[in-house]
Design a protein around this motif. Structure first.
Motif, PDB file in Angstrom:
ATOM      1  N   LEU A   7       0.866  -1.180   0.000  1.00 12.32           N
ATOM      2  CA  LEU A   7       0.000   0.000   0.000  1.00 12.32           C
ATOM      3  C   LEU A   7       0.899   1.224   0.000  1.00 12.32           C
ATOM      4  N   SER A   8       0.538   2.241  -0.802  1.00 10.43           N
ATOM      5  CA  SER A   8       1.400   3.424  -0.872  1.00 10.43           C
ATOM      6  C   SER A   8       0.605   4.655  -1.293  1.00 10.43           C
ATOM      7  N   ASP A   9       1.277   5.788  -1.201  1.00 11.98           N
ATOM      8  CA  ASP A   9       0.734   7.034  -1.746  1.00 11.98           C
ATOM      9  C   ASP A   9       1.473   7.419  -3.030  1.00 11.98           C
ATOM     10  N   PHE A  10       2.019   6.417  -3.740  1.00 12.60           N
ATOM     11  CA  PHE A  10       2.837   6.656  -4.935  1.00 12.60           C
ATOM     12  C   PHE A  10       2.018   7.002  -6.174  1.00 12.60           C
ATOM     13  N   GLY A  11       0.736   6.637  -6.181  1.00 11.46           N
ATOM     14  CA  GLY A  11      -0.079   6.860  -7.376  1.00 11.46           C
ATOM     15  C   GLY A  11       0.254   5.865  -8.471  1.00 11.46           C
ATOM     16  N   TYR A  12      -0.309   6.125  -9.657  1.00 11.12           N
ATOM     17  CA  TYR A  12      -0.172   5.180 -10.772  1.00 11.12           C
ATOM     18  C   TYR A  12       0.488   5.798 -12.005  1.00 11.12           C
ATOM     19  N   ARG A  13       0.947   7.043 -11.911  1.00  6.80           N
ATOM     20  CA  ARG A  13       1.513   7.714 -13.081  1.00  6.80           C
ATOM     21  C   ARG A  13       3.003   7.456 -13.254  1.00  6.80           C
ATOM     22  N   ASP A  14       3.693   7.213 -12.152  1.00  8.37           N
ATOM     23  CA  ASP A  14       5.138   7.137 -12.189  1.00  8.37           C
ATOM     24  C   ASP A  14       5.611   5.690 -12.007  1.00  8.37           C
ATOM     25  N   HIS A  15       6.920   5.529 -11.924  1.00 10.61           N
ATOM     26  CA  HIS A  15       7.510   4.196 -11.875  1.00 10.61           C
ATOM     27  C   HIS A  15       7.734   3.701 -10.448  1.00 10.61           C
ATOM     28  N   TYR A  16       7.307   4.466  -9.451  1.00  9.10           N
ATOM     29  CA  TYR A  16       7.687   4.168  -8.073  1.00  9.10           C
ATOM     30  C   TYR A  16       7.164   2.817  -7.587  1.00  9.10           C
ATOM     31  N   VAL A  17       5.914   2.492  -7.919  1.00  9.69           N
ATOM     32  CA  VAL A  17       5.354   1.203  -7.512  1.00  9.69           C
ATOM     33  C   VAL A  17       6.121   0.069  -8.167  1.00  9.69           C
ATOM     34  N   ALA A  18       6.379   0.181  -9.467  1.00 18.64           N
ATOM     35  CA  ALA A  18       7.105  -0.872 -10.193  1.00 18.64           C
ATOM     36  C   ALA A  18       8.502  -1.061  -9.635  1.00 18.64           C
ATOM     37  N   ALA A  19       9.145   0.022  -9.210  1.00 18.62           N
ATOM     38  CA  ALA A  19      10.505  -0.088  -8.676  1.00 18.62           C
ATOM     39  C   ALA A  19      10.539  -0.924  -7.406  1.00 18.62           C
ATOM     40  N   VAL A  20       9.547  -0.744  -6.531  1.00 21.04           N
ATOM     41  CA  VAL A  20       9.496  -1.535  -5.303  1.00 21.04           C
ATOM     42  C   VAL A  20       9.221  -2.998  -5.630  1.00 21.04           C
ATOM     43  N   LYS A  21       8.287  -3.243  -6.532  1.00 14.87           N
ATOM     44  CA  LYS A  21       7.992  -4.626  -6.903  1.00 14.87           C
ATOM     45  C   LYS A  21       9.189  -5.289  -7.584  1.00 14.87           C
ATOM     46  N   ALA A  22       9.897  -4.533  -8.400  1.00 15.49           N
ATOM     47  CA  ALA A  22      11.088  -5.077  -9.063  1.00 15.49           C
ATOM     48  C   ALA A  22      12.123  -5.502  -8.035  1.00 15.49           C
ATOM     49  N   LYS A  23      12.271  -4.705  -6.979  1.00 16.03           N
ATOM     50  CA  LYS A  23      13.208  -5.066  -5.926  1.00 16.03           C
ATOM     51  C   LYS A  23      12.786  -6.348  -5.237  1.00 16.03           C
ATOM     52  N   VAL A  24      11.506  -6.461  -4.921  1.00 17.86           N
ATOM     53  CA  VAL A  24      10.998  -7.669  -4.271  1.00 17.86           C
ATOM     54  C   VAL A  24      11.260  -8.893  -5.141  1.00 17.86           C
ATOM     55  N   LEU A  25      10.918  -8.788  -6.418  1.00 22.09           N
ATOM     56  CA  LEU A  25      11.059  -9.933  -7.318  1.00 22.09           C
ATOM     57  C   LEU A  25      12.515 -10.265  -7.617  1.00 22.09           C
ATOM     58  N   SER A  26      13.378  -9.258  -7.579  1.00 21.65           N
ATOM     59  CA  SER A  26      14.798  -9.548  -7.785  1.00 21.65           C
ATOM     60  C   SER A  26      15.370 -10.341  -6.619  1.00 21.65           C
TER      61      SER A  26
END
Length: 258
Positions: A7-26
């Motif tokens: 859960l975050s306040d990152f919104g859906y326009r930028d890459h911030y959510v994907a960056a966190v998920k990429a870290k988890v999956l890496s």
């Protein structure tokens, strides 16, 4: 392996959510990440507390929750891992933890970091800690135990024999006003008596099963699935049309007889 929610306040326009998920999956490509929402209003601790508090218990015990809201909100750069009611929370020391646990988390550690004031703490600090816990890691390995957390306090209901005074704690995307007045509090005070609900210039004398029990455009009160008293307008935006919002006062008044 436990589920990780995000859960975050990152919104859906930028890459911030994907960056966190990429870290988890890496760190572990097999981990399951469930998005709660990334549309929390920026820096809005109360919004995060309502949304997360309404849903986290629905996940199985052992679930790890990344709460990336107002992650830069602590000047000291402190972040915590905590265990509460069988769940793990990872979040900044910005007061959200105290609201979610009523100031009584079961166990809190201050996360150790090799890079203080990381530019992306959700990616660089919270995500690795979440994977570690999801794989069964010991929370005490993540840092030293602490009782020093930022304290915020939820508003408390004012109760008397003849009235309850509460407030709007959330406005959902439909404009419905969710209050901190509960079904249990009303039934406890009512003892079978009639009552009316007062908000703004409106008075409602009945609680309906849902909003569509009244005509389009009419105002009504209903309980949500968490047992909270809600105010809505069928096919309308109650917050806008009634001129009410977060922290607006709502009163329930009880009358003699039945």
């Amino acid at each position: 392996m436990a589920v990780i929610t995000f859960l975050s306040d990152f919104g859906y326009r930028d890459h911030y959510v994907a960056a966190v998920k990429a870290k988890v999956l890496s760190l572990d490509p097999q981990v399951q990440v469930v998005d709660i929402t990334h549309a929390i209003e920026p820096f809005n601790i109360a919004h995060a507390e309502y949304v997360f508090g309404a849903v986290f218990r629905d996940f199985p015990e052992g679930t790890v929750h990344i709460l990336a809201v107002d992650t830069q909100g602590c000047k000291r750069g402190k972040f915590h891992a905590t265990k509460y009611k069988g769940h793990y929370f990872l979040l900044a020391d910005n007061g959200l933890l105290s609201l979610l646990t009523d100031g009584k988390p079961e166990l809190v550690v201050e996360l150790k970091s090799d890079t203080p004031y990381a530019p992306s703490p959700a990616r660089d600090l919270l995500a690795p800690a979440a994977v570690f816990l999801a794989k069964g890691g010991d929370i005490d390995v993540l840092g030293d135990r602490t009782n020093n957390i930022k304290q915020l306090f939820n508003r408390q209901l004012r109760l008397s024999d003849h009235a309850i005074t509460g407030h709007v704690i959330h406005v959902d995307r439909y404009g419905n006003l969710i209050t901190d007045i509960t079904r249990d509090s009303i039934e406890t005070i009512a003892h079978g008596r009639t009552f009316t609900v007062h908000f703004g210039r409106e008075t409602i004398g009945r609680i309906y099963p849902n909003y569509n029990q009244v005509d389009d455009g009419d105002c009504c009160c209903a309980y949500n699935s968490e047992g909270q008293l809600c105010i809505g307008i069928n096919k309308g935006h109650a917050a806008q049309l009634l001129g009410l919002g977060f922290d607006s006062q709502v009163d329930v008044r009880f009358y003699p007889g039945s």
